[in-house]
Design a protein around this motif. Sequence first.
Motif: not given
Length: 138
Positions: A10-15, A19-21, A28-29, A34-39
């Motif tokens: 469910x939750x995005x992992x740091x790696x 990768x998304x970034x 921070x934004x 990126x975390x929301x996109x992966x999630x």
Amino acid sequence: MIYVYVAGPFTAKPEEIMLELSSRACTQNNREAAARKVTDRNILRAKLLGVEVAKLGACPIIPHANTDHPDFERVQPYEFWIKATLGMLRMCDAIIMLPRWETSSGARGEHKAAAPNLPIFYDVESLKVWLEERKVPL
């Protein structure tokens, strides 16, 4: 009615976030976006697997879809949702694991909770055979 629990990341992992970034500045934004996109991708994968379960004549229980709005993370802590989803799992007849489920501590916990009592599936075809054995109509 046969109920099949859909488990996976469910939750995005740091790696995954990094990768998304990779093509953007790491502000921070941007990191939160990126975390929301992966999630969101993880949630979509769970929903799509749930559609496949429904096509087989079983009712998918998809915790990802139940808590996909970002505010759920703000109104109750992670532990609350883990306890709630394990309660849903106890009401199911089987569990199907999404690819990469091993990378998710929550999915590993769901797998462990299911192991003594529920059949565990790792692909739709195996689930289909199991449902056919139970004469679940398509």
